[in-house]
Design a protein around this motif. Structure first.
Motif, PDB file in Angstrom:
ATOM      1  N   LYS A  86       0.842  -1.204   0.000  1.00 31.20           N
ATOM      2  CA  LYS A  86       0.000   0.000   0.000  1.00 31.20           C
ATOM      3  C   LYS A  86       0.878   1.256   0.000  1.00 31.20           C
ATOM      4  CE  LYS A  86      -3.761   2.481   0.545  1.00 31.20           C
ATOM      5  NZ  LYS A  86      -4.666   2.754  -0.545  1.00 31.20           N
ATOM      6  N   LEU A  87       1.929   1.272   0.840  1.00 31.76           N
ATOM      7  CA  LEU A  87       2.860   2.406   0.856  1.00 31.76           C
ATOM      8  C   LEU A  87       3.515   2.583  -0.515  1.00 31.76           C
ATOM      9  CD1 LEU A  87       4.563   1.896   4.338  1.00 31.76           C
ATOM     10  CD2 LEU A  87       3.112   3.843   3.667  1.00 31.76           C
ATOM     11  N   GLU A  88       3.825   1.463  -1.157  1.00 31.43           N
ATOM     12  CA  GLU A  88       4.427   1.514  -2.493  1.00 31.43           C
ATOM     13  C   GLU A  88       3.431   2.086  -3.500  1.00 31.43           C
ATOM     14  OE1 GLU A  88       7.249  -1.375  -5.169  1.00 31.43           O
ATOM     15  OE2 GLU A  88       5.549  -2.314  -4.160  1.00 31.43           O
ATOM     16  N   SER A  89       2.165   1.682  -3.412  1.00 38.57           N
ATOM     17  CA  SER A  89       1.150   2.191  -4.341  1.00 38.57           C
ATOM     18  C   SER A  89       0.912   3.691  -4.155  1.00 38.57           C
ATOM     19  CB  SER A  89      -0.168   1.419  -4.188  1.00 38.57           C
ATOM     20  OG  SER A  89      -0.841   1.806  -3.001  1.00 38.57           O
ATOM     21  N   LEU A  90       1.212   4.193  -2.963  1.00 39.85           N
ATOM     22  CA  LEU A  90       1.089   5.629  -2.681  1.00 39.85           C
ATOM     23  C   LEU A  90       2.374   6.391  -3.042  1.00 39.85           C
ATOM     24  CD1 LEU A  90      -0.660   5.353   0.813  1.00 39.85           C
ATOM     25  CD2 LEU A  90      -1.728   6.077  -1.351  1.00 39.85           C
ATOM     26  N   ASP A  91       3.346   5.678  -3.611  1.00 38.73           N
ATOM     27  CA  ASP A  91       4.653   6.235  -3.989  1.00 38.73           C
ATOM     28  C   ASP A  91       5.438   6.767  -2.791  1.00 38.73           C
ATOM     29  OD1 ASP A  91       4.342   5.687  -6.735  1.00 38.73           O
ATOM     30  OD2 ASP A  91       3.155   7.521  -6.990  1.00 38.73           O
ATOM     31  N   LYS A 112       9.044  11.121  -2.209  1.00 45.51           N
ATOM     32  CA  LYS A 112       7.750  11.573  -1.683  1.00 45.51           C
ATOM     33  C   LYS A 112       7.575  11.117  -0.231  1.00 45.51           C
ATOM     34  CE  LYS A 112       2.770  11.238  -2.605  1.00 45.51           C
ATOM     35  NZ  LYS A 112       1.742  10.622  -3.476  1.00 45.51           N
ATOM     36  N   GLY A 113       7.991   9.901   0.081  1.00 47.21           N
ATOM     37  CA  GLY A 113       7.919   9.397   1.453  1.00 47.21           C
ATOM     38  C   GLY A 113       8.838  10.163   2.380  1.00 47.21           C
ATOM     39  N   LYS A 114      10.037  10.519   1.881  1.00 47.63           N
ATOM     40  CA  LYS A 114      10.991  11.293   2.680  1.00 47.63           C
ATOM     41  C   LYS A 114      10.430  12.676   2.989  1.00 47.63           C
ATOM     42  CE  LYS A 114      15.009  12.273   4.583  1.00 47.63           C
ATOM     43  NZ  LYS A 114      14.808  12.684   5.946  1.00 47.63           N
TER      44      LYS A 114
END
Length: 174
Positions: A86-91, A112-114
């Motif tokens: 899910k985190l990957e799908s949210l980039d 984007k996560g950073k």
């Protein structure tokens, strides 16, 4: 001559019990869903509360395999695998092969996560400053130093007594 060893052992036992109680209180507060929701609100981000601690852990410890991430989170591997997807799908994270073993897939924070964890860090600092505003600088510095030392000692393999120095035992977590 009377020995003070029993008095010291009693004192240490009492203090270890007190330390354990404090750690339970800290972990209980940190594990409350409301705490994560507060942090997400304070950071001004939109993220499912269940994904929040995984994103932060991936940013702090990544690249990290799903098995280790699940172990650290105290969750089932299959659940964490779905949440990382899910985190990957949210980039917010990317998955890649491990350099040493290409069969192992690791999660690493994306740009984007950073950016999101940077906002969380700012919110955490604001909240932390409010908690520690009445503390003396020396006391705060000692807390950080001793917590770092304790974290380092307790993070060893509990099964083989790692983290112990000669004549000095480390309390075991329950």
């Amino acid at each position: 001559m009377t020995s003070t060893k029993n008095v010291q052992n009693t004192h240490i036992s009492e203090k270890l019990r007190e330390l354990h109680g404090a750690l339970i209180e800290i972990v209980s507060v940190m594990n409350r869903p409301q705490r994560d929701e507060q942090m997400v609100r304070e950071a001004g981000i939109s993220l499912d509360r269940a994904l929040f601690p995984l994103l932060v852990t991936i940013e702090r410890l990544g690249p990290i395999g799903v098995v280790e991430l699940a172990d650290r989170a105290g969750r089932d591997y299959t659940t964490v695998s779905r949440q990382v997807a899910k985190l990957e799908s949210l980039d917010l994270v990317e998955r890649r092969g491990n350099a040493a073993d290409r069969r192992v897939r690791e999660a690493v924070i994306s740009p984007k996560g950073k950016a999101m964890t940077d906002r969380i860090d700012v919110a955490r600092e604001r909240m932390g400053r409010a908690i520690f505003e009445s503390w003396e600088e020396h006391d705060f510095n000692e807390l950080v130093r001793l917590m770092r030392k304790f974290a380092q000692d307790i993070s060893g393999d509990i099964g083989n007594g790692a983290g112990e120095t000669e004549g000095e035992g480390v309390p075991q977590a329950d």
